[in-house]
Design a protein around this motif. Structure first.
Motif, PDB file in Angstrom:
ATOM      1  N   HIS A 103       5.332  73.786  -8.791  1.00 25.06           N
ATOM      2  CA  HIS A 103       5.225  74.463  -7.502  1.00 25.06           C
ATOM      3  C   HIS A 103       6.605  74.780  -6.924  1.00 25.06           C
ATOM      4  N   ARG A 104       6.654  75.826  -6.094  1.00 23.46           N
ATOM      5  CA  ARG A 104       7.845  76.139  -5.309  1.00 23.46           C
ATOM      6  C   ARG A 104       7.669  75.439  -3.973  1.00 23.46           C
ATOM      7  N   VAL A 105       8.555  74.491  -3.688  1.00 24.32           N
ATOM      8  CA  VAL A 105       8.343  73.589  -2.554  1.00 24.32           C
ATOM      9  C   VAL A 105       9.412  73.778  -1.483  1.00 24.32           C
ATOM     10  N   VAL A 106       8.945  73.970  -0.259  1.00 28.09           N
ATOM     11  CA  VAL A 106       9.811  73.975   0.912  1.00 28.09           C
ATOM     12  C   VAL A 106       9.616  72.629   1.607  1.00 28.09           C
ATOM     13  N   ALA A 107      10.693  71.865   1.744  1.00 24.41           N
ATOM     14  CA  ALA A 107      10.626  70.532   2.339  1.00 24.41           C
ATOM     15  C   ALA A 107      11.257  70.558   3.723  1.00 24.41           C
ATOM     16  N   VAL A 108      10.435  70.322   4.741  1.00 21.83           N
ATOM     17  CA  VAL A 108      10.906  70.289   6.120  1.00 21.83           C
ATOM     18  C   VAL A 108      11.229  68.845   6.494  1.00 21.83           C
ATOM     19  N   GLU A 109      12.470  68.587   6.905  1.00 27.99           N
ATOM     20  CA  GLU A 109      12.852  67.247   7.355  1.00 27.99           C
ATOM     21  C   GLU A 109      13.896  67.357   8.459  1.00 27.99           C
ATOM     22  N   PRO A 110      13.533  66.982   9.696  1.00 22.56           N
ATOM     23  CA  PRO A 110      14.453  67.135  10.816  1.00 22.56           C
ATOM     24  C   PRO A 110      15.495  66.033  10.947  1.00 22.56           C
ATOM     25  N   THR A 111      15.294  64.886  10.287  1.00 24.57           N
ATOM     26  CA  THR A 111      16.264  63.799  10.380  1.00 24.57           C
ATOM     27  C   THR A 111      17.338  64.004   9.316  1.00 24.57           C
ATOM     28  N   ALA A 112      18.549  64.334   9.756  1.00 29.66           N
ATOM     29  CA  ALA A 112      19.620  64.713   8.824  1.00 29.66           C
ATOM     30  C   ALA A 112      19.911  63.611   7.817  1.00 29.66           C
ATOM     31  N   GLU A 113      19.848  62.363   8.254  1.00 28.80           N
ATOM     32  CA  GLU A 113      20.173  61.248   7.359  1.00 28.80           C
ATOM     33  C   GLU A 113      19.155  61.121   6.224  1.00 28.80           C
ATOM     34  N   LEU A 114      17.886  61.332   6.532  1.00 34.61           N
ATOM     35  CA  LEU A 114      16.867  61.291   5.481  1.00 34.61           C
ATOM     36  C   LEU A 114      16.979  62.502   4.575  1.00 34.61           C
ATOM     37  N   ARG A 115      17.259  63.641   5.179  1.00 35.78           N
ATOM     38  CA  ARG A 115      17.420  64.868   4.395  1.00 35.78           C
ATOM     39  C   ARG A 115      18.565  64.712   3.396  1.00 35.78           C
ATOM     40  N   ALA A 116      19.649  64.082   3.820  1.00 38.04           N
ATOM     41  CA  ALA A 116      20.799  63.872   2.933  1.00 38.04           C
ATOM     42  C   ALA A 116      20.425  62.958   1.768  1.00 38.04           C
ATOM     43  N   HIS A 117      19.663  61.913   2.049  1.00 40.54           N
ATOM     44  CA  HIS A 117      19.203  61.043   0.962  1.00 40.54           C
ATOM     45  C   HIS A 117      18.334  61.824  -0.012  1.00 40.54           C
ATOM     46  N   GLY A 118      17.438  62.641   0.512  1.00 41.72           N
ATOM     47  CA  GLY A 118      16.560  63.422  -0.352  1.00 41.72           C
ATOM     48  C   GLY A 118      17.323  64.389  -1.233  1.00 41.72           C
TER      49      GLY A 118
END
Length: 217
Positions: free
Chosen positions: A74-89
């Motif tokens: 799948h082509r996945v768009v991942a929405v994450e507003p917490t910058a720290e979690l987004r960086a880990h991801g």
């Protein structure tokens, strides 16, 4: 994301919905990745699109689910507003091909991602938005689904962790709200907490948009 300690999500919702996640991001990143997409969504795997499509993961946290969906083609768009979690991801799933977005419920602007999705996931995030925000969020998600598209929701029930902004959202309310925006509930189940936390349990719902044929009848 949200309380991904079981599923995956990080309080999306307005800023207050993300309360507590930035400070705990390092520990949460480990916790979220301790369970798999299959562990969390085992009851609904048969409803995940089988053919490669376009999927939106709202409150994606560390991208555990987003990466699993991308691995399925799948082509996945991942929405994450917490910058720290987004960086880990972005670090943990660097080679997954996920398209990361800083956005937030209930409005989900998605300015770089127009068009509709075959599925939308909101895992452990829906309880972070209040009643009016949930109404607006459901209306928005309904517009984001293709005909026949499915909305996967995991609801957390139980004690609220210190510093978190959560509401007790029932499956019945979610089902009724979805119906108000043309989404029919095609799955509902309950499961215990994957981390064995006292008093915590989960509801798993799948809501489906009418397909093109139904809309013509």
């Amino acid at each position: 994301m949200s309380d991904q300690s079981a599923p995956a999500g990080s309080g999306i919702g307005p800023a207050r919905g993300t309360a507590g996640y930035a400070e705990a991001a390092d520990a949460l990143a480990v916790q979220y990745e301790e369970v798999t997409f299959g562990d969390v969504h085992g009851d609904v795997l048969q409803l995940v699109p089988a053919e490669p499509g376009r999927i939106l993961d709202v409150g994606a946290g560390t991208g555990r689910d987003a990466a699993a969906l991308a691995a399925r083609g799948h082509r996945v768009v991942a929405v994450e507003p917490t910058a720290e979690l987004r960086a880990h991801g972005q670090r943990i799933h660097a080679d997954s091909g996920i398209d990361w977005v800083d956005d937030v419920l209930p409005d989900l602007v998605l300015s770089r991602h127009t068009g509709r999705f075959d599925a939308v996931f909101a895992t452990a995030v829906w309880m972070h938005v209040d009643a009016e925000e949930r109404r607006r969020a459901m209306a928005r998600i309904a517009t984001l689904l293709v005909p026949g598209g499915r909305f996967f929701v995991n609801l957390r029930h139980g004690p609220v962790p210190d510093g978190r902004h959560m509401f007790d959202v029932s499956p019945a309310e979610t089902t009724e709200l979805g119906a108000a925006y043309g989404l029919q509930t095609v799955h509902r189940s309950e499961r215990p907490d994957l981390h064995g936390r006292d008093g915590v349990r989960w509801s798993c719902l799948v809501l489906q948009a009418a397909d093109a044929a139904d809309s013509l009848n």
